[in-house]
Design a protein around this motif. Structure first.
Motif: not given
Length: 124
Positions: A21-32, A93-105
């Motif tokens: 899963x390759x991301x572009x357009x922003x830095x995803x290092x702080x995303x799950x 299979x899909x990849x996804x990026x977000x900032x979920x809390x652990x209970x919603x991951x």
């Protein structure tokens, strides 16, 4: 912002595949980054997630011990190593990026960005 999933294919049971899963357009290092899958006629389901570091991972029970999720923040990419594949792993299979809390991951609604999906077919 784009997520590009790749690496799917047609394999026999017991084989392995590595999805990327390759991301572009922003830095995803702080995303799950997570992988979900959707089999024909079924709802999308959570497979695995990695938060900010490779030591913080989560897996569905159905893939635990067979799949390994990892990320390379320098490359803005994540991977899903799938070993000992079974016919029931057949899905898109899909990849996804977000900032979920652990209970919603494991919830697809917790993710902002989605890739287009890559097909995995495992024959028996």
């Amino acid at each position: 912002v784009q997520l590009q999933a790749s690496g799917g294919g047609l394999v026999q049971a017991g084989a392995f595949l590595r999805l990327s899963c390759e991301a572009s357009g922003r830095d995803f290092s702080d995303y799950a980054i997570s992988w979900f899958r959707q089999a024909p006629g079924k709802e999308r389901e959570f497979v695995a997630a990695v938060r900010w570091s490779n030591s913080n991972t989560f897996y569905a029970d159905s893939v635990k011990g067979r799949f390994t999720i990892s990320r390379n923040n320098a490359k803005n990419a994540a991977y899903l190593q799938m070993n000992s594949l079974k016919p029931e792993d057949t899905a898109v299979y899909f990849c996804a990026a977000g900032r979920p809390i652990v209970s919603t991951i494991t919830a697809s609604s917790a993710y902002y960005y989605w890739g287009q999906g890559t097909n995995v077919t495992v024959s028996s």
